[in-house]
Design a protein around this motif. Structure first.
Motif, PDB file in Angstrom:
ATOM      1  N   ARG A 144       0.553  -0.982  -0.145  1.00  0.00           N
ATOM      2  CA  ARG A 144      -0.034  -0.239   0.202  1.00  0.00           C
ATOM      3  C   ARG A 144       1.357   1.503  -0.472  1.00  0.00           C
ATOM      4  NH1 ARG A 144      -3.808  -1.826   5.004  1.00  0.00           N
ATOM      5  NH2 ARG A 144      -3.849  -3.772   4.623  1.00  0.00           N
TER       6      ARG A 144
ATOM      7  N   ARG B 187      -0.515  -2.369  12.452  1.00  0.00           N
ATOM      8  CA  ARG B 187       0.615  -1.261  12.839  1.00  0.00           C
ATOM      9  C   ARG B 187      -0.361  -0.169  13.304  1.00  0.00           C
ATOM     10  NH1 ARG B 187       3.994  -2.027   7.597  1.00  0.00           N
ATOM     11  NH2 ARG B 187       3.331  -4.371   7.592  1.00  0.00           N
ATOM     12  N   PHE B 188      -1.196   0.230  12.512  1.00  0.00           N
ATOM     13  CA  PHE B 188      -2.297   1.671  12.496  1.00  0.00           C
ATOM     14  C   PHE B 188      -2.881   1.984  14.439  1.00  0.00           C
ATOM     15  CE2 PHE B 188      -3.100   5.423  11.509  1.00  0.00           C
ATOM     16  CZ  PHE B 188      -4.748   6.437  11.750  1.00  0.00           C
TER      17      PHE B 188
ATOM     18  N   ASP C 201      -9.363  -6.161  19.852  1.00  0.00           N
ATOM     19  CA  ASP C 201      -8.222  -7.116  18.616  1.00  0.00           C
ATOM     20  C   ASP C 201      -8.774  -8.447  19.138  1.00  0.00           C
ATOM     21  OD1 ASP C 201      -7.028  -8.696  17.166  1.00  0.00           O
ATOM     22  OD2 ASP C 201      -5.843  -6.755  16.228  1.00  0.00           O
TER      23      ASP C 201
ATOM     24  N   LYS D 294      -2.053  -9.401  20.688  1.00  0.00           N
ATOM     25  CA  LYS D 294      -1.554  -8.445  20.244  1.00  0.00           C
ATOM     26  C   LYS D 294      -2.286  -7.500  21.613  1.00  0.00           C
ATOM     27  CE  LYS D 294      -1.602  -8.292  15.721  1.00  0.00           C
ATOM     28  NZ  LYS D 294      -1.828  -7.745  14.320  1.00  0.00           N
TER      29      LYS D 294
ATOM     30  N   ALA E  77     -14.970  -8.102  16.309  1.00  0.00           N
ATOM     31  CA  ALA E  77     -15.427  -7.126  15.856  1.00  0.00           C
ATOM     32  C   ALA E  77     -16.922  -7.364  15.744  1.00  0.00           C
ATOM     33  CB  ALA E  77     -15.187  -6.481  15.522  1.00  0.00           C
TER      34      ALA E  77
ATOM     35  N   ASN F  23      -9.885  -6.852   6.344  1.00  0.00           N
ATOM     36  CA  ASN F  23     -11.004  -7.707   6.961  1.00  0.00           C
ATOM     37  C   ASN F  23     -12.112  -6.483   6.921  1.00  0.00           C
ATOM     38  OD1 ASN F  23     -12.990  -9.356   7.202  1.00  0.00           O
ATOM     39  ND2 ASN F  23     -12.223  -9.922   9.484  1.00  0.00           N
TER      40      ASN F  23
ATOM     41  N   LYS G  41     -10.224   2.769   9.152  1.00  0.00           N
ATOM     42  CA  LYS G  41      -8.910   2.723   7.857  1.00  0.00           C
ATOM     43  C   LYS G  41      -9.767   2.063   7.107  1.00  0.00           C
ATOM     44  CE  LYS G  41      -4.053   1.608   7.878  1.00  0.00           C
ATOM     45  NZ  LYS G  41      -3.854   0.201   7.535  1.00  0.00           N
TER      46      LYS G  41
HETATM   47  N1  LIG Z   1     -13.379  -9.788  13.213  1.00  0.00           N
HETATM   48  C1  LIG Z   1     -12.281  -8.801  14.257  1.00  0.00           C
HETATM   49  N2  LIG Z   1     -12.030  -9.324  15.395  1.00  0.00           N
HETATM   50  C2  LIG Z   1     -11.352  -8.627  15.861  1.00  0.00           C
HETATM   51  N3  LIG Z   1     -10.200  -8.116  15.147  1.00  0.00           N
HETATM   52  C3  LIG Z   1     -10.135  -8.406  13.936  1.00  0.00           C
HETATM   53  C4  LIG Z   1     -10.633  -9.010  13.461  1.00  0.00           C
HETATM   54  N4  LIG Z   1     -10.235  -8.874  12.670  1.00  0.00           N
HETATM   55  C5  LIG Z   1      -9.575  -8.562  12.533  1.00  0.00           C
HETATM   56  N5  LIG Z   1      -9.067  -8.205  13.609  1.00  0.00           N
HETATM   57  C6  LIG Z   1      -7.356  -7.294  14.383  1.00  0.00           C
HETATM   58  O1  LIG Z   1      -7.826  -6.141  13.053  1.00  0.00           O
HETATM   59  C7  LIG Z   1      -6.771  -5.754  13.323  1.00  0.00           C
HETATM   60  C8  LIG Z   1      -5.653  -5.294  11.782  1.00  0.00           C
HETATM   61  O2  LIG Z   1      -5.736  -5.606  10.211  1.00  0.00           O
HETATM   62  P1  LIG Z   1      -5.338  -5.759   9.398  1.00  0.00           P
HETATM   63  O3  LIG Z   1      -4.019  -6.094   9.078  1.00  0.00           O
HETATM   64  O4  LIG Z   1      -6.052  -6.606   8.339  1.00  0.00           O
HETATM   65  O5  LIG Z   1      -5.560  -4.487   8.822  1.00  0.00           O
HETATM   66  P2  LIG Z   1      -4.698  -2.972   8.867  1.00  0.00           P
HETATM   67  O6  LIG Z   1      -5.995  -2.119   9.118  1.00  0.00           O
HETATM   68  O7  LIG Z   1      -4.294  -3.930   7.501  1.00  0.00           O
HETATM   69  O8  LIG Z   1      -3.112  -3.166   9.604  1.00  0.00           O
HETATM   70  P3  LIG Z   1      -2.446  -2.204   9.949  1.00  0.00           P
HETATM   71  O9  LIG Z   1      -2.167  -1.355  10.567  1.00  0.00           O
HETATM   72  O10 LIG Z   1      -1.325  -3.467  10.613  1.00  0.00           O
HETATM   73  O11 LIG Z   1      -2.053  -1.858   7.696  1.00  0.00           O
HETATM   74  C9  LIG Z   1      -5.418  -7.025  13.592  1.00  0.00           C
HETATM   75  O12 LIG Z   1      -4.376  -7.653  14.877  1.00  0.00           O
HETATM   76  C10 LIG Z   1      -6.400  -8.227  13.363  1.00  0.00           C
HETATM   77  O13 LIG Z   1      -6.220  -9.351  14.384  1.00  0.00           O
END
Ligand SMILES: Nc1ncnc2c1ncn2[C@@H]1O[C@H](COP(=O)(O)OP(=O)(O)OP(=O)(O)O)[C@@H](O)[C@H]1O
Ligand SMILES: Nc1ncnc2c1ncn2[C@@H]1O[C@H](COP(=O)(O)OP(=O)(O)OP(=O)(O)O)[C@@H](O)[C@H]1O
Lengths: 221, 221
Positions: free
Chosen positions: A11, B11-12, B31, B36, B52, B76, B98
């Motif tokens: 990204r 990360r964010f 989470d 985490k 969630a 997700n 995000k």
């Molecule tokens: N259904 C859910 N319920 C709770 N937490 C979830 C669910 N699905 C994903 N997560 C959590 O959300 C977090 C971020 O997920 P993901 O890496 O898909 O997002 P991202 O926005 O790409 O992350 P980043 O900020 O690292 O770029 C992960 O720690 C994951 O465990």
């Protein structure tokens, strides 16, 4: 015309490649994933599928000629480190790299990365800052001690001249601009009055753009 | 005291939760990944492991009481969308999220997200902007037409007073601050002279902080 290479089209990497291309720079975009290379190919100067740990392939792609290299493979620490080493050996003068975490960032600094980037963390800090100081429409950290904030003129300042507000004499805060709404052809518009004179009178609905030390700005918020 | 919930500790998300906690806000961090949740638990008010998409679990965690929710699960899409819907139904007034890409972002806006965030893309654009205008140490977009830039004082301005530079009369550019190095106790330090007087004389090695319209700033670069 500046030349760049972006290695890693996740990204962040792909957004950097596209933003640079939009500014009419020469961009070589590299990734080992064919789909990512294909999807960016007609928007950059050259898109190449290769493994960034392959020194020969990187050289053939012409990366030694770029002004700046951006390595964006934070999820693959080994590849990011090796790619930086290869770029250094090929003589690329300025290398920036996205880091997965502080430890990864330290290693990257040690091996010659001039700018280690933490995009998610930096944006998160800016967001948190804006959420915590919501009275300000905008909050820009100019330096660790000085900020620029935008604030609708509070009612106790309406009708006062800038010098009459005593913002500068009492708080050390300067009004560097006033955003003022006006109507033209029935449309609502806004004009910026930059570096307004001391005699300028503040009106209701003005938005004040202020510069000051953080602790003084906070007293206003 | 403001209350926040951060759902998704990638990360964010984790950086947002930590930054808010550092500003002494109440933060609920959520989470589904136990590791985490555990790693952030002693830095936030409450860290909860749950899915969630589980409305009952979210309600039990107390999210309906927060001022702002930040949903950070861009990878997700389904979970991010469902979590936003649940938060809306629980009455959370301000939801930020995000987004993975524009399409995901559009959906999120439609279902009531007030701020759709693209951290990697936004940082990439700022980086590209700074790379393309390297004469400036810093370039802040104050509005679509005005910017603040930092620039080492060019030699033709050394020894001139601020009014003598004619930057304002000829370019409409204001020097809103001067960063000047000095020595104290054998250490190199820097002081900010904010809103310097018209008679202030510019010295070699001063860094000028300028405010002006983009097209005028570009003439200087
Ligand atoms: N259904 C859910 N319920 C709770 N937490 C979830 C669910 N699905 C994903 N997560 C959590 O959300 C977090 C971020 O997920 P993901 O890496 O898909 O997002 P991202 O926005 O790409 O992350 P980043 O900020 O690292 O770029 C992960 O720690 C994951 O465990
Ligand atoms: N050895 C390699 N050679 C070339 N490209 C690679 C290599 N390893 C990983 N990549 C590419 O780098 C890109 C980014 O990787 P990754 O997702 O690990 O980084 P990231 O910094 O977390 O990404 P994002 O910017 O999406 O947050 C991916 O497209 C991947 O295909």
């Amino acid at each position: 015309k500046k030349q760049f290479v972006v290695i890693g089209l996740g990204r962040f990497g792909s957004a950097v490649a596209l933003s640079l291309a939009e500014e009419n720079c020469d961009v070589i975009a590299i990734d080992r994933d064919e789909a990512k290379v294909k999807s960016i190919a007609d928007q950059v100067t050259l898109a190449v599928q290769l493994d960034a740990m392959d020194e020969k392939a990187l050289k053939e792609a012409g990366v030694q000629n770029v002004d700046v290299a951006i390595v964006s493979m934070a999820g693959n620490v080994e590849a990011s480190i090796l790619a930086v080493m290869i770029l250094k050996e090929l003589g690329v003068k300025k290398i920036m790299a996205k880091a997965l975490n502080d430890l990864h960032g330290k290693v990257l600094s040690h091996i010659g990365v001039s700018d280690v980037i933490y995009p998610e963390r930096d944006m998160a800090q800016r967001l948190a800052h804006n959420l915590v100081m919501p009275e300000f429409l905008e909050h820009i950290q100019l330096s660790p001690e000085y900020s620029i904030v935008e604030l609708p003129a509070p009612d106790f300042l309406w009708g006062k001249s800038i010098v009459g507000t005593k913002l500068r004499s009492e708080y050390g805060i300067s009004i560097i601009a006033i955003r003022r709404a006006y109507r033209a052809n029935g449309e609502k518009k806004e004009s910026w009055h930059v570096n307004p004179p001391a005699a300028e009178v503040i009106r209701k609905d003005d938005i004040l753009v202020l510069l000051g030390a953080n602790r003084d700005i906070e007293k206003l918020g």
